[in-house]
Motif scaffolding. Structure first.
Motif, PDB file in Angstrom:
ATOM      1  N   SER A 156      -1.475  -6.316  11.698  1.00 27.39           N
ATOM      2  CA  SER A 156      -0.438  -5.308  11.969  1.00 27.39           C
ATOM      3  C   SER A 156      -0.319  -4.320  10.816  1.00 27.39           C
ATOM      4  O   SER A 156      -0.121  -3.116  11.039  1.00 27.39           O
ATOM      5  N   GLU A 157      -0.453  -4.810   9.597  1.00 27.99           N
ATOM      6  CA  GLU A 157      -0.379  -3.925   8.439  1.00 27.99           C
ATOM      7  C   GLU A 157      -1.611  -3.027   8.373  1.00 27.99           C
ATOM      8  O   GLU A 157      -1.513  -1.836   8.068  1.00 27.99           O
ATOM      9  N   ILE A 214      -3.621   4.097  -1.428  1.00 24.74           N
ATOM     10  CA  ILE A 214      -3.695   3.205  -2.582  1.00 24.74           C
ATOM     11  C   ILE A 214      -3.383   1.811  -2.049  1.00 24.74           C
ATOM     12  O   ILE A 214      -2.253   1.537  -1.619  1.00 24.74           O
ATOM     13  N   LEU A 215      -4.373   0.956  -2.020  1.00 23.56           N
ATOM     14  CA  LEU A 215      -4.200  -0.407  -1.536  1.00 23.56           C
ATOM     15  C   LEU A 215      -4.069  -1.341  -2.725  1.00 23.56           C
ATOM     16  O   LEU A 215      -4.901  -1.321  -3.625  1.00 23.56           O
ATOM     17  N   GLU A 259      -3.346   3.983  11.048  1.00 22.64           N
ATOM     18  CA  GLU A 259      -2.630   5.050  11.754  1.00 22.64           C
ATOM     19  C   GLU A 259      -2.212   6.162  10.798  1.00 22.64           C
ATOM     20  O   GLU A 259      -2.377   7.341  11.104  1.00 22.64           O
ATOM     21  N   GLN A 260      -1.661   5.784   9.646  1.00 20.44           N
ATOM     22  CA  GLN A 260      -1.286   6.803   8.655  1.00 20.44           C
ATOM     23  C   GLN A 260      -2.511   7.561   8.171  1.00 20.44           C
ATOM     24  O   GLN A 260      -2.488   8.786   8.040  1.00 20.44           O
ATOM     25  N   TRP A 261      -3.587   6.823   7.895  1.00 23.58           N
ATOM     26  CA  TRP A 261      -4.800   7.453   7.399  1.00 23.58           C
ATOM     27  C   TRP A 261      -5.387   8.395   8.443  1.00 23.58           C
ATOM     28  O   TRP A 261      -5.870   9.475   8.114  1.00 23.58           O
ATOM     29  N   TYR A 270       0.865  -1.178   0.000  1.00 18.39           N
ATOM     30  CA  TYR A 270       0.000   0.000   0.000  1.00 18.39           C
ATOM     31  C   TYR A 270       0.904   1.231   0.000  1.00 18.39           C
ATOM     32  O   TYR A 270       2.099   1.156   0.270  1.00 18.39           O
ATOM     33  N   ARG A 271       0.306   2.352  -0.324  1.00 18.41           N
ATOM     34  CA  ARG A 271       1.031   3.616  -0.289  1.00 18.41           C
ATOM     35  C   ARG A 271       0.015   4.746  -0.178  1.00 18.41           C
ATOM     36  O   ARG A 271      -1.167   4.549  -0.416  1.00 18.41           O
TER      37      ARG A 271
END
Length: 105
Positions: free
Chosen positions: A29-30, A18-19, A36-38, A4-5
């Motif tokens: 965990s991913e 973008i998954l 968290e980033q989102w 993802y990014r």
């Protein structure tokens, strides 16, 4: 390598996820790292919406005083585009709620 990014979107003024795979494919965990980033990005959306609303107000004030038809059309177009961005940001803001509800079901 992560599957993802987050990619900057100039139109909305935020990075969007973008998954590469369906959400269920990712390990817990991913998923947590993605969320968290989102969440960090998502937290900026209300301020982004306020800034766009202020731009709409400026253009509406210009439109109120504008006598030239072509300029009025351009201002109306700009207002509609800004409103569309706000709508898209509202949609992206709600995405976390969908992720959270899927995670708990």
């Amino acid at each position: 390598m992560e599957n993802y990014r987050f990619v900057w979107n100039n139109r909305l003024g935020i990075s969007l996820p973008i998954l590469d795979y369906d959400w269920d494919y990712y390990a817990e965990s991913e998923r947590m790292r993605i969320v968290e980033q989102w969440e960090t990005i998502r937290g900026t959306i209300p301020d982004r919406i306020i800034a766009l609303e202020q731009q709409i107000q400026i253009r509406q004030a210009q439109l109120f005083d504008e006598d030239d038809f072509e300029i009025s059309c351009t201002l109306n177009y700009d207002i509609a585009e800004l409103a569309s961005r706000i709508n898209d940001l509202h949609i992206w803001y709600r995405i976390n709620q969908e992720i959270e509800s899927r995670r708990h079901s």
